[in-house]
Design a protein around this motif. Sequence first.
Motif, short mmCIF file in Angstrom:
data_model
loop_
_atom_site.label_atom_id
_atom_site.label_comp_id
_atom_site.label_asym_id
_atom_site.label_seq_id
_atom_site.Cartn_x
_atom_site.Cartn_y
_atom_site.Cartn_z
N THR A 145 2.75 5.95 -2.70
CA THR A 145 3.85 6.81 -3.13
C THR A 145 3.71 7.15 -4.61
O THR A 145 3.93 8.31 -5.01
N LEU A 146 3.32 6.16 -5.42
CA LEU A 146 3.12 6.42 -6.84
C LEU A 146 1.94 7.36 -7.08
O LEU A 146 2.00 8.26 -7.92
N LEU A 147 0.84 7.15 -6.34
CA LEU A 147 -0.34 7.98 -6.53
C LEU A 147 -0.13 9.40 -6.02
O LEU A 147 -0.70 10.36 -6.56
N TYR A 148 0.66 9.53 -4.95
CA TYR A 148 0.93 10.87 -4.41
C TYR A 148 1.99 11.61 -5.24
O TYR A 148 2.15 12.82 -5.10
N TRP A 149 2.72 10.86 -6.06
CA TRP A 149 3.76 11.48 -6.88
C TRP A 149 3.13 12.52 -7.81
O TRP A 149 2.18 12.26 -8.51
N ASP A 150 3.67 13.71 -7.80
CA ASP A 150 3.16 14.78 -8.65
C ASP A 150 1.69 15.09 -8.37
O ASP A 150 0.95 15.47 -9.27
N SER A 151 1.26 14.86 -7.12
CA SER A 151 -0.12 15.18 -6.74
C SER A 151 -0.12 16.16 -5.57
O SER A 151 -0.91 16.05 -4.63
N ARG A 152 0.78 17.11 -5.66
CA ARG A 152 0.93 18.05 -4.55
C ARG A 152 -0.28 18.96 -4.37
O ARG A 152 -0.43 19.59 -3.32
N THR A 153 -1.13 19.05 -5.39
CA THR A 153 -2.31 19.91 -5.26
C THR A 153 -3.48 19.20 -4.59
O THR A 153 -4.52 19.81 -4.37
N LEU A 154 -3.33 17.92 -4.26
CA LEU A 154 -4.42 17.21 -3.59
C LEU A 154 -4.60 17.69 -2.17
O LEU A 154 -3.65 17.86 -1.41
N LYS A 155 -5.86 17.91 -1.80
CA LYS A 155 -6.16 18.25 -0.41
C LYS A 155 -5.99 17.02 0.48
O LYS A 155 -5.90 15.89 -0.01
N LYS A 156 -5.95 17.26 1.79
CA LYS A 156 -5.80 16.14 2.73
C LYS A 156 -6.95 15.15 2.57
O LYS A 156 -6.76 13.93 2.69
N ARG A 157 -8.15 15.67 2.29
CA ARG A 157 -9.28 14.78 2.12
C ARG A 157 -9.08 13.86 0.93
O ARG A 157 -9.40 12.67 0.98
N GLY A 158 -8.53 14.39 -0.15
CA GLY A 158 -8.25 13.58 -1.32
C GLY A 158 -7.19 12.54 -1.05
O GLY A 158 -7.29 11.39 -1.49
N ARG A 159 -6.15 12.93 -0.32
CA ARG A 159 -5.09 11.97 0.02
C ARG A 159 -5.62 10.88 0.95
O ARG A 159 -5.26 9.71 0.81
N SER A 160 -6.46 11.27 1.89
CA SER A 160 -7.04 10.29 2.81
C SER A 160 -7.95 9.32 2.05
O SER A 160 -7.93 8.11 2.31
N PHE A 161 -8.71 9.85 1.11
CA PHE A 161 -9.58 9.01 0.29
C PHE A 161 -8.75 7.97 -0.46
O PHE A 161 -9.08 6.77 -0.46
N LEU A 162 -7.67 8.41 -1.10
CA LEU A 162 -6.81 7.47 -1.83
C LEU A 162 -6.18 6.45 -0.89
O LEU A 162 -6.06 5.26 -1.23
N ALA A 163 -5.77 6.90 0.29
CA ALA A 163 -5.14 5.98 1.24
C ALA A 163 -6.11 4.88 1.65
O ALA A 163 -5.74 3.70 1.71
N ILE A 164 -7.35 5.24 1.92
CA ILE A 164 -8.34 4.24 2.33
C ILE A 164 -8.56 3.24 1.20
O ILE A 164 -8.61 2.02 1.43
N ILE A 165 -8.69 3.74 -0.02
CA ILE A 165 -8.91 2.85 -1.16
C ILE A 165 -7.72 1.91 -1.33
O ILE A 165 -7.88 0.68 -1.50
N VAL A 166 -6.52 2.46 -1.30
CA VAL A 166 -5.31 1.65 -1.55
C VAL A 166 -5.13 0.59 -0.48
O VAL A 166 -4.87 -0.58 -0.78
N TYR A 167 -5.27 0.97 0.80
CA TYR A 167 -5.08 0.00 1.87
C TYR A 167 -6.16 -1.08 1.83
O TYR A 167 -5.88 -2.26 2.10
N THR A 168 -7.38 -0.70 1.47
CA THR A 168 -8.45 -1.70 1.37
C THR A 168 -8.14 -2.69 0.25
O THR A 168 -8.28 -3.91 0.41
N VAL A 169 -7.70 -2.17 -0.89
CA VAL A 169 -7.41 -3.03 -2.04
C VAL A 169 -6.25 -3.96 -1.75
O VAL A 169 -6.32 -5.17 -2.04
N ALA A 205 0.83 -1.21 0.00
CA ALA A 205 0.00 0.00 0.00
C ALA A 205 0.86 1.25 0.00
O ALA A 205 0.56 2.22 -0.71
N VAL A 206 1.92 1.26 0.78
CA VAL A 206 2.80 2.43 0.84
C VAL A 206 3.45 2.68 -0.52
O VAL A 206 3.55 3.82 -0.98
N LEU A 207 3.87 1.60 -1.18
CA LEU A 207 4.47 1.75 -2.51
C LEU A 207 3.45 2.32 -3.51
O LEU A 207 3.77 3.23 -4.28
N LEU A 208 2.23 1.80 -3.47
CA LEU A 208 1.20 2.31 -4.38
C LEU A 208 0.84 3.76 -4.05
O LEU A 208 0.66 4.58 -4.97
#
Length: 877
Positions: free
Chosen positions: A324-348, A319-322
Amino acid sequence: MGKSSFVIAIATAALTVGVWAWLNQPEHEPPWPATIQGFAFSPFRAGEDAVTHKLPTDAEIAADLKLLAGKTYAVRTYTVEGTLADIPALARRYHINVALGAWIDKDQKQDAANVARAIAIAKSNPNVVRVIIGNEAVLRGDVSSEELIPYLDEARAEIQQPVSTAEPWYTWLQHPELVAHVDYIAVHMLPYWEGIGVNQAVPYIAARMRDLKKTYPHKPIVIAEVGWPSDGRSRHAAVASTANEAAFLRRFLAYAASQHWTYYIMEAFDQPWKQQTEGAVGAYWGVYNVYRQPKFTFTRPIVRIPHWQLLAAVSVVIAVLLLTLLYWDSRTLKKRGRSFLAIIVYTVTTAIVWVIYDYSRQYLTLTSVAVGLLVFLGMLGVILVLLAEAHEWAEAHWITMRRRLFEPPQLHDDELPLVSVHVPVYNEPPEMLNQTLDALAALDYPRFEVLVIDNNTRDESVWRPVQQHCQKLGRRFNFFHVAPLSGFKAGALNFALRHTSADARVIAVIDSDYQVDACWLRELVPLFSHANIAVVQAPQDYRDADLNAFKAMCYAEYRGFFYIGMITRNERNAIIQHGTMTMIRRQELDILHGWAEWCITEDAELGLRVFADGLEAAYIPRSYGKGLMPDTFLDFKKQRFRWAYGAVQILRRHAGLLLGGSGRLTPGQRYHFLAGWLPWLADGLNLLFNLSALVWSLAMIDFPHKIDPPMLMVSALPLALFTFKITKLAYLYRTRVGANVRQTLAAALAGLALTHTIGLAILSGLITRNRAFFRTPKQTHTHALLHSLSASREEILLMLALWLSAVAVFIQVGTGMRDLTLWVIVLLIQSIPYFASLLLAICSALPALPARIIGRADDMELLAQSVLESETLELRN
């Protein structure tokens, strides 16, 4: 990964580990006794098979008995075939008693021989303490009770040991005539097969024992089989798992000791060969696996996955590796967006690690390994699509700023370059095309020319009025009728490029049906003052959305890409160039040698080459012109087929470029091109999945006891992806596209209706290289209902096939089983796109069906522009 991203990743990792821990809480159960009453004993090892009569050797049988020595007082056998007849003599070495079994089936001659041999073995082996003639022979229907009774009477007359036959408790209650011919009741108590949950299983057995004792008070009862499987299909409330097997057996043994029951645990060792006759679950009833290792702890607390900490760590690392790839060049994402992606990635990642763990614990053959590999690749595809969809969702809605907001500079007329507008046409209605030219004539722009290239239109009465209209509009307008001209639309555009004024600096392209706004060139051409911008793109838009319900549905579907996908792609300079409402710098087009005539989506292909040359494209999400949508569902399908087929052509031709070879594509551009076409590729796989699902369902119907439904996760993942995509569409259409509920539903139905067409295009593109260009007809006659339905016959047939399969599986195999119920749901869900195709076909054949039942297009456009303007103002502030 920034500080906030790191904190979110750590917090979600902790939550994930917590979930693993919660699902694997230790359960305290009574300890396994030092010695149990008995085991059901089938000493077959991996590669051995009772069906093909590949039997274990005496040495192997002796090794198994040695392993069980001191752990059990007795074993129960089922047959006296071959080396299995030696079990009593071998067991005597280890002081193990035997309940000797004689197999009974439909072969009367062999049955008689089996009984005779069992009698002889019982006479010569004092450690044979009881004899069982037949195992569920009446239940299977191999013999009737009247046919079985003579064998029982023969054995009772010949030997001193007590004799019985083994049947489930309900068979004994249904056949009281058997009881007078046995010395005891050998009963099978297998609550799993009756769908009883593990927590109710022991009380259920106790109740059935009371029933038998009440009905036959003077007959001793021996539980000839009692157990629980560690893997296989769930049946109603009964879930097959190692933890449930351990819990059930430890509870049963404690209760049996308190009741002084005689029993034989089903069974000593796993028997993979039984999958042929009992389905997958048949292999997993052993206390020891086929390699003679204990499957669970006998005394310590029971944990569902004993080494869950390792699996949790693996899922967190992946999940951390994935992330890292999703957060790469995603500096404009809000914390809510990052949290949303984290939940999805860890669940998957948790789900896929769990699935792989479960599958790895099965007994794998060459076939099951191949199936498992295909399933894994399919799961990987589903997960990649889900992650791409989640990433687009987050970047479409939860951002702090837009990195590429374009404001064209204000230029004086003498600073504006000459623009050459190219209009490729083929067999277009002259009245419609003349309206397009009139709109171009009204452009508020000082320097432009218009080149109309009619390629290969045979009917002079179609192209001649357009030529005359161009002459009427004046010297800016140039008409070319060329026949023959190869290369389809790209060929026409290359012809126009060769006849473009030498002074033209910008090439603009529109389709023959587009009526542009007067400000189109004046507002967008100044963007070319940025030296690195080579392409300026405005969205496709349509003016006939309010004509009828079918077109309103198509309009809603089109909008999503231009007001969600293109906006997020623009952030990384990775838009899909479209062949209308597009402009390209003339110099760059010459450098790239024009439009690719080998590709039927020459516009998207050109855009990719522009990016590979290190240049940029600007996307302005505002309508500057409106065209006409397909008039029929068949044309709607053909248009999407061309787009999808062209995508595969591009992927095949430029695979090296997209996967990191030559060129100057950025990682973000590669990501968006691959991720953007991934859902279409998934539609191709989905078509193969549906065909496989039909074959699998047919096998389940024909062989209900041998072919199980697919693993729960195999069914759950497509359902999860479908639900996620529909939820995403509903959320973003409401918040980004400005659609009401009906328009959102219409967009979903129109998109789903194209699933089969896209899947066919993808598969066709993978096995062929070229396809004829199909122009989208404009202002054609609507097809009659039967003609429209005929154009969707493939979708209708697949829909009916999936429905019939779901009903047949439901009726033939049974109900109430979790994995079976889920598989039926999968079949029904997979039919939805085909049902959507049927609805679209009907709507397209009913032009009088009003668009107002879907909603007004102007309302959606106004809301979408309002959302964009509000977001732009907020982000700038």
